[in-house]
Design a protein around this motif. Structure first.
Motif, PDB file in Angstrom:
ATOM      1  N   ALA A   1       0.851  -1.199   0.000  1.00 22.42           N
ATOM      2  CA  ALA A   1       0.000   0.000   0.000  1.00 22.42           C
ATOM      3  C   ALA A   1       0.881   1.242   0.000  1.00 22.42           C
ATOM      4  N   TYR A   2       0.290   2.350  -0.448  1.00 23.38           N
ATOM      5  CA  TYR A   2       1.005   3.608  -0.396  1.00 23.38           C
ATOM      6  C   TYR A   2       0.921   4.198   1.001  1.00 23.38           C
ATOM      7  N   VAL A   3       2.004   4.862   1.387  1.00 24.85           N
ATOM      8  CA  VAL A   3       2.015   5.647   2.617  1.00 24.85           C
ATOM      9  C   VAL A   3       2.298   7.091   2.208  1.00 24.85           C
ATOM     10  N   ALA A   4       1.666   8.018   2.910  1.00 24.11           N
ATOM     11  CA  ALA A   4       1.883   9.435   2.613  1.00 24.11           C
ATOM     12  C   ALA A   4       3.315   9.793   3.001  1.00 24.11           C
ATOM     13  N   ALA A   5       4.071  10.330   2.047  1.00 23.76           N
ATOM     14  CA  ALA A   5       5.448  10.717   2.315  1.00 23.76           C
ATOM     15  C   ALA A   5       5.517  12.174   2.758  1.00 23.76           C
ATOM     16  N   GLU A   6       4.775  13.053   2.042  1.00 23.19           N
ATOM     17  CA  GLU A   6       4.799  14.473   2.376  1.00 23.19           C
ATOM     18  C   GLU A   6       3.793  15.208   1.498  1.00 23.19           C
ATOM     19  N   ILE A   7       3.427  16.403   1.939  1.00 27.99           N
ATOM     20  CA  ILE A   7       2.596  17.303   1.149  1.00 27.99           C
ATOM     21  C   ILE A   7       3.435  18.538   0.861  1.00 27.99           C
ATOM     22  N   PHE A   8       3.529  18.913  -0.428  1.00 29.12           N
ATOM     23  CA  PHE A   8       4.388  20.022  -0.829  1.00 29.12           C
ATOM     24  C   PHE A   8       3.574  21.205  -1.325  1.00 29.12           C
ATOM     25  N   ARG A   9       3.928  22.382  -0.808  1.00 31.36           N
ATOM     26  CA  ARG A   9       3.378  23.656  -1.259  1.00 31.36           C
ATOM     27  C   ARG A   9       4.569  24.568  -1.568  1.00 31.36           C
ATOM     28  N   GLY A  10       4.469  25.309  -2.655  1.00 30.41           N
ATOM     29  CA  GLY A  10       5.535  26.257  -2.982  1.00 30.41           C
ATOM     30  C   GLY A  10       6.725  25.625  -3.657  1.00 30.41           C
ATOM     31  N   GLU A  11       7.332  24.654  -3.002  1.00 32.50           N
ATOM     32  CA  GLU A  11       8.525  24.007  -3.546  1.00 32.50           C
ATOM     33  C   GLU A  11       8.487  22.517  -3.232  1.00 32.50           C
ATOM     34  N   LEU A  12       8.950  21.716  -4.170  1.00 32.92           N
ATOM     35  CA  LEU A  12       9.015  20.269  -3.989  1.00 32.92           C
ATOM     36  C   LEU A  12      10.447  19.831  -4.219  1.00 32.92           C
ATOM     37  N   LYS A  13      11.000  19.106  -3.259  1.00 33.73           N
ATOM     38  CA  LYS A  13      12.320  18.488  -3.391  1.00 33.73           C
ATOM     39  C   LYS A  13      12.178  17.035  -2.985  1.00 33.73           C
ATOM     40  N   ARG A  14      12.541  16.131  -3.922  1.00 30.39           N
ATOM     41  CA  ARG A  14      12.441  14.694  -3.661  1.00 30.39           C
ATOM     42  C   ARG A  14      13.691  14.004  -4.181  1.00 30.39           C
ATOM     43  N   PRO A  15      14.189  13.018  -3.450  1.00 27.12           N
ATOM     44  CA  PRO A  15      15.337  12.251  -3.942  1.00 27.12           C
ATOM     45  C   PRO A  15      14.920  11.078  -4.840  1.00 27.12           C
ATOM     46  N   VAL A  16      13.629  10.750  -4.872  1.00 28.29           N
ATOM     47  CA  VAL A  16      13.144   9.590  -5.626  1.00 28.29           C
ATOM     48  C   VAL A  16      11.932   9.973  -6.464  1.00 28.29           C
ATOM     49  N   PRO A  17      11.698   9.380  -7.607  1.00 28.66           N
ATOM     50  CA  PRO A  17      12.435   8.274  -8.210  1.00 28.66           C
ATOM     51  C   PRO A  17      13.774   8.676  -8.821  1.00 28.66           C
ATOM     52  N   PHE A  18      14.033   9.977  -8.893  1.00 29.88           N
ATOM     53  CA  PHE A  18      15.344  10.547  -9.209  1.00 29.88           C
ATOM     54  C   PHE A  18      15.334  11.918  -8.543  1.00 29.88           C
ATOM     55  N   PRO A  19      16.478  12.569  -8.366  1.00 30.31           N
ATOM     56  CA  PRO A  19      16.461  13.879  -7.709  1.00 30.31           C
ATOM     57  C   PRO A  19      15.598  14.884  -8.477  1.00 30.31           C
ATOM     58  N   ILE A  20      14.603  15.434  -7.790  1.00 32.09           N
ATOM     59  CA  ILE A  20      13.654  16.363  -8.410  1.00 32.09           C
ATOM     60  C   ILE A  20      13.543  17.604  -7.540  1.00 32.09           C
ATOM     61  N   GLU A  21      13.622  18.776  -8.161  1.00 28.61           N
ATOM     62  CA  GLU A  21      13.375  20.053  -7.488  1.00 28.61           C
ATOM     63  C   GLU A  21      12.422  20.857  -8.355  1.00 28.61           C
ATOM     64  N   LEU A  22      11.287  21.248  -7.781  1.00 30.29           N
ATOM     65  CA  LEU A  22      10.284  21.997  -8.532  1.00 30.29           C
ATOM     66  C   LEU A  22       9.847  23.240  -7.763  1.00 30.29           C
ATOM     67  N   ASP A  23       9.790  24.335  -8.478  1.00 30.96           N
ATOM     68  CA  ASP A  23       9.161  25.539  -7.939  1.00 30.96           C
ATOM     69  C   ASP A  23       7.699  25.418  -8.347  1.00 30.96           C
ATOM     70  N   LEU A  24       6.850  24.968  -7.445  1.00 29.37           N
ATOM     71  CA  LEU A  24       5.451  24.709  -7.767  1.00 29.37           C
ATOM     72  C   LEU A  24       4.717  25.987  -8.172  1.00 29.37           C
ATOM     73  N   THR A  25       5.116  27.115  -7.605  1.00 24.60           N
ATOM     74  CA  THR A  25       4.434  28.375  -7.929  1.00 24.60           C
ATOM     75  C   THR A  25       4.690  28.810  -9.367  1.00 24.60           C
ATOM     76  N   ALA A  26       5.743  28.286 -10.000  1.00 24.28           N
ATOM     77  CA  ALA A  26       6.070  28.660 -11.376  1.00 24.28           C
ATOM     78  C   ALA A  26       5.399  27.743 -12.401  1.00 24.28           C
ATOM     79  N   LEU A  27       4.685  26.722 -11.938  1.00 27.23           N
ATOM     80  CA  LEU A  27       4.079  25.768 -12.874  1.00 27.23           C
ATOM     81  C   LEU A  27       2.787  26.282 -13.505  1.00 27.23           C
ATOM     82  N   THR A  28       2.155  27.253 -12.866  1.00 27.39           N
ATOM     83  CA  THR A  28       0.934  27.849 -13.427  1.00 27.39           C
ATOM     84  C   THR A  28       1.086  29.368 -13.406  1.00 27.39           C
TER      85      THR A  28
END
Length: 189
Positions: free
Chosen positions: A161-188
């Motif tokens: 089953a899935y477990v909640a890892a985190e909720i991201f607002r503003g910015e997202l940084k994740r090491p998986v499934p590969f290193p990802i950095e997103l400025d969520l505010t710039a997506l729209t």
């Protein structure tokens, strides 16, 4: 009431199978198979949804390492009765121009951007089905006052089953499934 078109009648008593989607040229473009039933995306897409999916696809493609592909609106053949179409997915399968679906073991991340029409499927049905199929990462993106909020889930292998890892607002940084950095505010806009 008008009769259903012939193509909408299942080819067998058990309903539709995953391979049937490749033989329905009359079906709407974004047709999914959930539990042997055809699901049509008939409501119009909001501009926010389309721009977010496009921007997210572009950002993930730019950050993906060699050997990782990002696909938009392609189905995943979870089993013979389920072939959902996520907004985007990250795969290790090489690009194939004739491909119409992916197998779960080829998929590393599924992203669903919630819309009013798909909310229940995205938040519960697909969440469960993607986990049962063994897809390691699932993001469910919600609209919070015009800003994207990303609910990140990881597969807990012992429970399946899935477990909640985190909720991201503003910015997202994740090491998986590969290193990802997103400025969520710039997506729209």
């Amino acid at each position: 009431m008008a009769a259903l078109p012939e193509w909408m009648c299942p080819p067998r008593e058990e309903g539709w199978f995953a391979e049937d989607l490749d033989h329905l040229p009359e079906a709407p473009r974004h047709t999914e198979l959930i539990d042997g039933a055809l699901v049509f995306r008939m409501s119009p897409r909001r501009s926010w949804h389309g721009r977010l999916v496009t921007a997210l696809t572009t950002e993930l493609m730019e950050q993906a390492p060699k050997g990782v592909e990002v696909e938009r609106e392609m189905t995943i053949r979870l089993d013979h009765r389920n072939r959902p179409e996520p907004d985007l997915l990250v795969t290790t399968a090489p690009y194939d121009p004739d491909r119409t679906w992916f197998a779960p073991d080829e998929v590393r991340l599924v992203v669903e951007v919630v819309s009013p029409e798909s909310a229940d499927r995205d938040r519960s049905v697909k969440l469960r089905k993607y986990a049962e199929a063994g897809i390691p990462h699932y993001w469910c993106v919600e609209d919070e006052n015009g800003e994207p909020v990303v609910h990140v889930y990881e597969l807990d292998r012992p429970t399946g089953a899935y477990v909640a890892a985190e909720i991201f607002r503003g910015e997202l940084k994740r090491p998986v499934p590969f290193p990802i950095e997103l400025d969520l505010t710039a997506l729209t806009p």
